[in-house]
Design an enzyme around this catalytic site. Structure first.
Site, PDB file in Angstrom:
ATOM      1  N   SER A 128      -0.470   2.056   2.780  1.00  0.00           N
ATOM      2  CA  SER A 128      -1.756   1.418   2.433  1.00  0.00           C
ATOM      3  C   SER A 128      -1.426  -0.084   2.700  1.00  0.00           C
ATOM      4  O   SER A 128      -0.203  -0.346   2.860  1.00  0.00           O
ATOM      5  CB  SER A 128      -1.942   1.561   0.874  1.00  0.00           C
ATOM      6  OG  SER A 128      -2.895   0.551   0.476  1.00  0.00           O
ATOM      7  N   TYR A 152       1.169   1.588  -8.292  1.00  0.00           N
ATOM      8  CA  TYR A 152       0.833   2.343  -7.333  1.00  0.00           C
ATOM      9  C   TYR A 152       1.436   2.074  -5.996  1.00  0.00           C
ATOM     10  O   TYR A 152       1.942   2.636  -4.955  1.00  0.00           O
ATOM     11  CB  TYR A 152      -0.677   2.378  -7.076  1.00  0.00           C
ATOM     12  CG  TYR A 152      -1.322   2.812  -5.855  1.00  0.00           C
ATOM     13  CD1 TYR A 152      -1.345   3.979  -5.405  1.00  0.00           C
ATOM     14  CD2 TYR A 152      -1.873   1.890  -4.999  1.00  0.00           C
ATOM     15  CE1 TYR A 152      -1.679   4.455  -4.212  1.00  0.00           C
ATOM     16  CE2 TYR A 152      -2.292   2.212  -3.674  1.00  0.00           C
ATOM     17  CZ  TYR A 152      -2.323   3.651  -3.258  1.00  0.00           C
ATOM     18  OH  TYR A 152      -2.844   3.962  -2.050  1.00  0.00           O
ATOM     19  N   LYS A 156       4.025   3.320  -2.447  1.00  0.00           N
ATOM     20  CA  LYS A 156       3.976   3.382  -1.184  1.00  0.00           C
ATOM     21  C   LYS A 156       5.054   3.181  -0.475  1.00  0.00           C
ATOM     22  O   LYS A 156       5.758   3.447   0.656  1.00  0.00           O
ATOM     23  CB  LYS A 156       2.619   2.669  -0.634  1.00  0.00           C
ATOM     24  CG  LYS A 156       1.316   3.521  -1.147  1.00  0.00           C
ATOM     25  CD  LYS A 156       1.132   4.669  -0.523  1.00  0.00           C
ATOM     26  CE  LYS A 156      -0.231   5.283  -1.178  1.00  0.00           C
ATOM     27  NZ  LYS A 156      -0.159   7.047  -0.618  1.00  0.00           N
TER      28      LYS A 156
HETATM   29  P1  NAD Z   1      -8.574  11.058  -3.240  1.00  0.00           P
HETATM   30  O1  NAD Z   1      -8.057  11.132  -4.353  1.00  0.00           O
HETATM   31  O2  NAD Z   1      -9.984  11.450  -2.676  1.00  0.00           O
HETATM   32  O3  NAD Z   1      -7.507  12.191  -2.171  1.00  0.00           O
HETATM   33  C1  NAD Z   1      -6.442  12.696  -2.682  1.00  0.00           C
HETATM   34  C2  NAD Z   1      -6.192  14.161  -2.736  1.00  0.00           C
HETATM   35  O4  NAD Z   1      -4.900  14.277  -3.217  1.00  0.00           O
HETATM   36  C3  NAD Z   1      -6.976  14.711  -3.676  1.00  0.00           C
HETATM   37  O5  NAD Z   1      -7.677  15.840  -3.153  1.00  0.00           O
HETATM   38  C4  NAD Z   1      -6.045  15.276  -4.895  1.00  0.00           C
HETATM   39  O6  NAD Z   1      -6.361  16.377  -5.317  1.00  0.00           O
HETATM   40  C5  NAD Z   1      -4.628  15.530  -3.800  1.00  0.00           C
HETATM   41  N1  NAD Z   1      -3.564  15.370  -4.764  1.00  0.00           N
HETATM   42  C6  NAD Z   1      -3.072  14.168  -5.398  1.00  0.00           C
HETATM   43  N2  NAD Z   1      -1.917  14.592  -6.006  1.00  0.00           N
HETATM   44  C7  NAD Z   1      -1.728  15.840  -5.607  1.00  0.00           C
HETATM   45  C8  NAD Z   1      -0.499  16.521  -5.740  1.00  0.00           C
HETATM   46  N3  NAD Z   1       0.561  16.152  -6.579  1.00  0.00           N
HETATM   47  N4  NAD Z   1      -0.446  17.888  -4.920  1.00  0.00           N
HETATM   48  C9  NAD Z   1      -1.381  18.162  -4.172  1.00  0.00           C
HETATM   49  N5  NAD Z   1      -2.358  17.397  -4.232  1.00  0.00           N
HETATM   50  C10 NAD Z   1      -2.615  16.399  -4.583  1.00  0.00           C
HETATM   51  O7  NAD Z   1      -7.942   9.741  -2.472  1.00  0.00           O
HETATM   52  P2  NAD Z   1      -8.170   9.393  -0.791  1.00  0.00           P
HETATM   53  O8  NAD Z   1      -8.857   8.114  -1.032  1.00  0.00           O
HETATM   54  O9  NAD Z   1      -8.808  10.295  -0.040  1.00  0.00           O
HETATM   55  O10 NAD Z   1      -6.608   8.876  -0.458  1.00  0.00           O
HETATM   56  C11 NAD Z   1      -5.798   9.705   0.208  1.00  0.00           C
HETATM   57  C12 NAD Z   1      -4.550   8.904   0.619  1.00  0.00           C
HETATM   58  O11 NAD Z   1      -4.752   7.770   1.040  1.00  0.00           O
HETATM   59  C13 NAD Z   1      -3.624   8.572  -0.769  1.00  0.00           C
HETATM   60  O12 NAD Z   1      -2.327   8.892  -0.517  1.00  0.00           O
HETATM   61  C14 NAD Z   1      -4.146   7.032  -1.005  1.00  0.00           C
HETATM   62  O13 NAD Z   1      -3.015   6.716  -1.860  1.00  0.00           O
HETATM   63  C15 NAD Z   1      -4.256   6.605   0.377  1.00  0.00           C
HETATM   64  N6  NAD Z   1      -4.944   5.565   0.585  1.00  0.00           N
HETATM   65  C16 NAD Z   1      -6.172   5.459   0.153  1.00  0.00           C
HETATM   66  C17 NAD Z   1      -6.868   4.253   0.249  1.00  0.00           C
HETATM   67  C18 NAD Z   1      -8.246   4.087  -0.324  1.00  0.00           C
HETATM   68  O14 NAD Z   1      -8.666   3.099  -0.532  1.00  0.00           O
HETATM   69  N7  NAD Z   1      -9.000   5.373  -0.488  1.00  0.00           N
HETATM   70  C19 NAD Z   1      -6.451   2.930   0.632  1.00  0.00           C
HETATM   71  C20 NAD Z   1      -5.032   3.202   1.310  1.00  0.00           C
HETATM   72  C21 NAD Z   1      -4.260   4.433   1.132  1.00  0.00           C
HETATM   73  C1  WQD Z   2     -12.759  -5.111  -2.738  1.00  0.00           C
HETATM   74  C2  WQD Z   2     -13.405  -6.406  -3.396  1.00  0.00           C
HETATM   75  C3  WQD Z   2     -12.873  -7.142  -5.438  1.00  0.00           C
HETATM   76  C4  WQD Z   2     -15.247  -4.112  -7.326  1.00  0.00           C
HETATM   77  C5  WQD Z   2      -8.097  -1.643  -3.364  1.00  0.00           C
HETATM   78  C6  WQD Z   2      -6.453  -1.218  -3.726  1.00  0.00           C
HETATM   79  C7  WQD Z   2      -5.590  -1.149  -2.802  1.00  0.00           C
HETATM   80  C8  WQD Z   2      -5.895  -0.515  -1.426  1.00  0.00           C
HETATM   81  C9  WQD Z   2      -7.362  -0.700  -1.041  1.00  0.00           C
HETATM   82  C10 WQD Z   2      -5.284   2.032  -1.855  1.00  0.00           C
HETATM   83  C11 WQD Z   2     -12.344  -7.450  -3.936  1.00  0.00           C
HETATM   84  C12 WQD Z   2     -14.497  -7.065  -5.132  1.00  0.00           C
HETATM   85  C13 WQD Z   2     -14.554  -4.987  -6.382  1.00  0.00           C
HETATM   86  C14 WQD Z   2     -16.162  -4.604  -8.104  1.00  0.00           C
HETATM   87  C15 WQD Z   2     -16.046  -6.857  -7.071  1.00  0.00           C
HETATM   88  N1  WQD Z   2      -6.151   0.918  -1.923  1.00  0.00           N
HETATM   89  N2  WQD Z   2     -14.990  -6.085  -6.204  1.00  0.00           N
HETATM   90  N3  WQD Z   2     -16.497  -5.970  -7.987  1.00  0.00           N
HETATM   91  O1  WQD Z   2      -9.013  -4.668  -4.353  1.00  0.00           O
HETATM   92  O2  WQD Z   2      -9.072  -4.754  -1.667  1.00  0.00           O
HETATM   93  O3  WQD Z   2      -7.723  -2.957  -2.865  1.00  0.00           O
HETATM   94  O4  WQD Z   2      -8.198  -0.632  -2.445  1.00  0.00           O
HETATM   95  O5  WQD Z   2      -4.277   1.946  -1.250  1.00  0.00           O
HETATM   96  O6  WQD Z   2      -4.188  -0.413  -3.176  1.00  0.00           O
HETATM   97  O7  WQD Z   2      -6.097  -2.010  -4.858  1.00  0.00           O
HETATM   98  O8  WQD Z   2     -10.395  -3.116  -2.938  1.00  0.00           O
HETATM   99  O9  WQD Z   2     -12.743  -2.090  -3.551  1.00  0.00           O
HETATM  100  O10 WQD Z   2     -11.122  -2.780  -5.190  1.00  0.00           O
HETATM  101  O11 WQD Z   2     -12.191  -4.597  -3.917  1.00  0.00           O
HETATM  102  O12 WQD Z   2     -16.363  -7.998  -6.783  1.00  0.00           O
HETATM  103  O13 WQD Z   2     -16.683  -4.121  -9.137  1.00  0.00           O
HETATM  104  O14 WQD Z   2     -14.299  -6.173  -4.005  1.00  0.00           O
HETATM  105  O15 WQD Z   2     -12.688  -8.279  -5.889  1.00  0.00           O
HETATM  106  O16 WQD Z   2     -12.792  -8.553  -3.360  1.00  0.00           O
HETATM  107  P1  WQD Z   2      -8.917  -4.076  -2.934  1.00  0.00           P
HETATM  108  P2  WQD Z   2     -11.324  -2.995  -4.029  1.00  0.00           P
END
Ligand code: NAD
Ligand code: WQD
Length: 335
Positions: A128, A152, A156
């Protein structure tokens, strides 16, 4: 169906994993989903199967459970693992840091041990942009300083470091950590998408709930940031583009030891850009009002996405209008 080999997707029933499963299958691989369903629904697996055109195998297991992981790897030869399983709610991680460490970091340790036991040497990992902490320069390239600003993010960083050590154990090990920026949107079919439980933390699912009338108003966190319209700027990337980036990484994995690569579009959109695009494209209203800044937020964060182009031959092709259209189509799907 697929003939190129089996790809195990931990967390494959989640928002991103379900889209990755579809693209992996479209590229000719056989996806197998392994998920505990702690934050996703079982019905996602059959919906992925519909999109792929054949049932997709699913193993219900927790990555922290070593016997289940051994059974999973023992049941079929695995070419590579795409490791998406993890908890991702920043606020929850502040309240429950031990849970986040146990699930994400220890879970990865158990997964790697099972891979070692069965000779599986390839991994694409869901990292991330949070590993960069507060942006010190823009755009953010992969050499930007690292730092966790919440538990969190620390998981990572810990996992990326663990993968360095794991990759160093032999020349036949190949890892790509993909550092996602802000994934949004849904599959064009509206069969799979993002369904967060409860009140969403992230912008796009919140906007969707306001547009549906399930929440009264979007609070915009800060209207006086040093950005083009005073609201926070992020690099939103369509989840289907993101999923295709995984396939590109998979195709080039054997030329890597452990590489870290940003997946973003390279351009930033503000909160108001997102709200206005959502209203214009979907013909709906998103009532909103300026609120105080959210603690821990940065004014702007967007990727230097050029390494992904150079190393993976991948770049995002979908824009903000596609993201808001597909997010809304998924939210408005017939149940
Ligand atoms: P999500 O919660 O929709 O999916 C995560 C999946 O992992 C779920 O299906 C959950 O049931 C499964 N899971 C969690 N812990 C588990 C475990 N111990 N064993 C087996 N399964 C497990 O989230 P997502 O948005 O699809 O995220 C997927 C990955 O991408 C995560 O590692 C997250 O940290 C990373 N990521 C997400 C974002 C985002 O904004 N969505 C951004 C950066 C990184
Ligand atoms: C986006 C923008 C808020 C909600 C998060 C995680 C980060 C990564 C990516 C996983 C910002 C604004 C939001 C609301 C708002 N995920 N906002 N009102 O903060 O970039 O990052 O997702 O790895 O770890 O922290 O994403 O969607 O929360 O916010 O104004 O109700 O929207 O301030 O500018 P962010 P976000």
């Amino acid at each position: 169906m697929a003939t190129r080999g089996t790809i195990l997707l931990t967390g494959g029933a989640g928002f991103i994993g379900s889209h990755v499963a579809v693209e992996v299958a479209a590229a000719g691989w056989q996806p197998v989903i392994l998920d505990s369903f702690c934050t996703s629904e079982r019905s996602v697996v059959s919906r992925v199967g519909e999109l792929v055109g054949a049932p997709v195998r699913c193993i219900e297991a927790d990555i922290r459970d070593a016997p289940s992981m051994r059974a999973a790897f023992g049941s079929t030869p695995i070419h590579a693992v795409i490791h998406l399983a993890g908890l991702k709610a920043v606020g929850e991680s502040v309240e429950k840091p031990a849970l986040y460490h146990d699930n994400n970091v220890r879970g990865t340790e158990v997964l790697l041990a099972a891979m070692d036991e069965f000779g599986v040497r390839r991994m694409v990992f869901s990292s991330s942009c949070t590993v960069y902490g507060t942006p010190q320069r823009l755009p953010i390239d992969e050499s930007h300083p690292l730092g966790a600003i919440n538990p969190y993010g620390q998981t990572k960083l810990d996992i990326e470091r663990m993968l360095d050590v794991w990759a160093d154990a032999g020349p036949d090990r190949h890892v790509c950590s993909l550092r996602y920026f802000n994934p949004v949107g849904a599959h064009a079919s509206a069969r799979i998408g993002e369904s967060p439980i409860g009140i969403p933390n992230n912008l796009m699912p919140f906007v969707v709930k306001v547009a549906r009338g399930e929440l009264p108003e979007l609070g915009v966190f800060g209207g006086d940031w040093p950005t083009h319209d005073g609201t926070g700027v992020r690099d939103y990337i369509h989840v289907v583009d993101l999923a295709r980036g995984h396939v590109a990484a998979l195709e080039r994995l054997d030329s890597m030891h452990h590489e870290r690569i940003n997946l973003g579009t390279g351009s930033g959109c503000s909160v108001l850009d997102v709200v206005r695009a959502f209203e214009r494209v979907n013909g709906v209203k998103v009532p909103h009002g300026i609120r105080p800044r959210r603690p821990g937020d940065a004014a702007a964060a967007y990727a230097d996405a050029s390494l992904a182009w150079r190393r993976l031959g991948w770049r995002a092709s979908l824009g903000l209008d596609d993201m808001v259209r597909d997010a809304w189509a998924f939210a408005s799907r017939p149940s």
